[in-house]
Design a protein around this motif. Structure first.
Motif, PDB file in Angstrom:
ATOM      1  N   SER A   7       0.850  -1.183   0.000  1.00 10.20           N
ATOM      2  CA  SER A   7       0.000   0.000   0.000  1.00 10.20           C
ATOM      3  C   SER A   7       0.879   1.224   0.000  1.00 10.20           C
ATOM      4  N   VAL A  75      -7.984  -5.259   1.663  1.00  8.31           N
ATOM      5  CA  VAL A  75      -8.662  -4.093   2.249  1.00  8.31           C
ATOM      6  C   VAL A  75      -7.764  -3.629   3.396  1.00  8.31           C
ATOM      7  N   ILE A  77      -7.103  -2.191   6.165  1.00  3.41           N
ATOM      8  CA  ILE A  77      -7.485  -1.543   7.422  1.00  3.41           C
ATOM      9  C   ILE A  77      -6.318  -1.516   8.405  1.00  3.41           C
ATOM     10  N   ASP A  79      -3.805   0.002   7.860  1.00  9.22           N
ATOM     11  CA  ASP A  79      -3.311   1.375   7.809  1.00  9.22           C
ATOM     12  C   ASP A  79      -4.003   2.245   8.852  1.00  9.22           C
ATOM     13  N   VAL A 198     -16.916   0.905   4.039  1.00  9.70           N
ATOM     14  CA  VAL A 198     -15.778   0.904   3.125  1.00  9.70           C
ATOM     15  C   VAL A 198     -16.298   0.869   1.693  1.00  9.70           C
ATOM     16  N   LEU A 200     -14.897   0.333  -2.041  1.00 16.34           N
ATOM     17  CA  LEU A 200     -13.716  -0.216  -2.709  1.00 16.34           C
ATOM     18  C   LEU A 200     -13.903  -0.101  -4.211  1.00 16.34           C
ATOM     19  N   TYR A 224     -14.479   4.881   4.794  1.00 15.20           N
ATOM     20  CA  TYR A 224     -13.174   4.773   4.154  1.00 15.20           C
ATOM     21  C   TYR A 224     -13.358   4.374   2.693  1.00 15.20           C
ATOM     22  N   VAL A 226     -11.114   2.556  -0.616  1.00 11.08           N
ATOM     23  CA  VAL A 226      -9.924   1.806  -1.017  1.00 11.08           C
ATOM     24  C   VAL A 226      -9.828   1.828  -2.531  1.00 11.08           C
ATOM     25  N   LEU A 243      -5.589   3.079   0.953  1.00 10.68           N
ATOM     26  CA  LEU A 243      -6.702   3.458   1.828  1.00 10.68           C
ATOM     27  C   LEU A 243      -6.810   4.972   1.919  1.00 10.68           C
TER      28      LEU A 243
END
Length: 299
Positions: A7, A75, A77, A79, A198, A200, A224, A226, A243
Motif C-alpha cells: 500500500s 482491504v 485496514i 493502515d 468501506v 472499494l 473509508y 480503497v 486506503l
C-alpha cells in the motif's frame, strides 16, 4: 498467487494546495496522482530481461467481490491500526435495501460494510449513499442479534465453512475466552448500529474523496475508501491497495484529545468569576470520595 502486495499512503492535506517545482508550471498532487493511476510495473528475474506490466482491470464487480472475499488483506485496514486483521464473512448479505457486497469483522469486534464499484459503473457517485442505506436497513430491521448471526451462518454454510463462532476463533487464533469477548463486542457494535463503511473501487474520483472527507470530519460515521490497483503477469496477480480517509479520522481524534485541567487550573478559572470557594469545596468532596473508593477492599 500474489507476487506483490502493498500500500502507499494517502496524500496529506497540505498537498491539496499545490506546489511548484523549481518554478515550473507543473503543479502537484494531481499530475502525480494521475501518474500513479497509470503506473506500470517492471518485473525482472535473475538472468532474464525486464518485463513491463501495465494495469489490468477486473472484468466485473462480481470478480472484485470474490477477490476481496478470498484475500481480505487487500482491504488495508491495517493502515488504520497495525494490529487489525479483517475477516470477510459473507458476500451479497441481504438487507431490505439491497445486498451488502461484503460483510466483514475485525479482531477488535468492529463490523465492516463493504461496497465494491468499478469506475466505469454509471452510479459510482451514489456509492456512499448506497452503503450507508444498507447500514441503516441492517440496524433498523435486524434488531435481533441472533437473526444477524443466523444469516451469517447460512452464508458460511453455503461455502462449506464452520459456523460463525468457530470461524472467528480459527481465523484470529483465539482462546475460548478470547472468542467469547470478541463475540460480545461484535454484538454490542451491532446493537448500537456502530458500523464501519468501506467503498472499494479500481479508481477513486475526487468527488468521492471530498464526500468522505466531509463525512469523517462532520459526523460520527467511519467511512473509508480503497483504491485497488490490479496487475496480471502470467500466473501471478499483483495488487496495490490504497486506503483513503484513515488520516482524517486520526487527525480529528488527535485534535479532540485535550488534557484534563489540574485542581489548581480549575480553582484559578473559577476565581476569575468569584467562585473559587464553591469550586474548592467541590474538589475536596470529589477527592475525598475518590480516596474512599480507592481504599475499599475488592470483592
Amino acid at each position: 498467487q500474489r507476487l506483490f502486495q502493498g500500500s502507499y499512503p494517502e496524500r496529506g492535506m497540505g498537498a491539496r494546495k499545490g506546489a511548484s517545482w523549481h518554478g515550473a508550471l507543473c503543479t502537484w498532487p494531481e499530475p502525480i496522482h494521475q501518474l500513479l493511476k497509470a503506473m506500470s510495473l517492471i518485473i525482472t528475474s535473475k538472468g532474464s530481461r525486464p518485463t513491463r506490466v501495465d494495469p489490468s482491470q477486473f472484468p466485473q464487480e462480481d470478480s472484485l467481490q470474490e477477490y476481496i472475499f478470498q484475500n481480505p488483506e487487500t482491504v488495508p485496514i491495517y493502515d488504520i491500526r497495525e494490529d487489525i486483521k479483517l475477516l470477510i464473512l459473507a458476500r451479497e448479505f441481504n438487507t431490505s435495501s439491497g445486498p451488502i457486497d461484503a460483510l466483514g469483522i475485525d479482531n477488535a469486534g468492529d463490523i465492516y460494510l463493504i461496497e465494491t464499484k468499478l469506475y466505469r459503473n454509471a452510479d459510482k457517485r451514489l456509492v456512499v449513499a448506497q452503503v450507508l442505506e444498507y447500514g441503516a436497513a441492517l440496524w433498523r430491521e435486524m434488531r435481533d442479534y441472533q437473526q444477524f448471526v443466523n444469516q451469517i451462518n447460512d452464508a458460511l454454510e453455503k461455502r462449506s465453512q464452520p459456523p460463525f463462532d468457530e470461524r472467528i476463533q480459527q481465523y484470529f487464533g483465539l482462546t475460548d475466552d478470547g472468542r467469547d469477548q470478541l463475540l460480545q463486542q461484535i454484538q454490542r457494535n451491532f446493537q448500537d448500529g456502530s458500523f464501519k463503511f468501506v467503498v472499494l473501487m479500481d479508481t477513486l474520483h475526487e468527488q468521492l474523496k471530498n464526500l468522505i472527507l466531509f463525512l469523517n470530519q462532520n459526523s460520527e460515521f467511519d467511512v473509508y475508501a480503497v483504491e485497488l490497483k490490479y496487475y496480471k503477469h502470467e500466473s501471478f496477480e499483483i495488487v496495490i491497495p490504497r486506503l483513503f480517509g484513515a488520516q482524517t479520522k486520526k487527525d480529528l481524534t488527535a485534535k479532540t484529545k485535550m488534557p484534563l485541567p489540574s485542581d489548581n487550573d480549575l480553582i484559578s478559572a473559577y476565581s476569575m468569576v468569584g467562585q473559587s470557594g464553591p469550586a474548592q469545596d467541590f474538589l475536596n468532596l470529589f477527592n475525598d470520595l475518590f480516596e474512599l473508593n480507592q481504599d475499599k477492599p475488592e470483592r
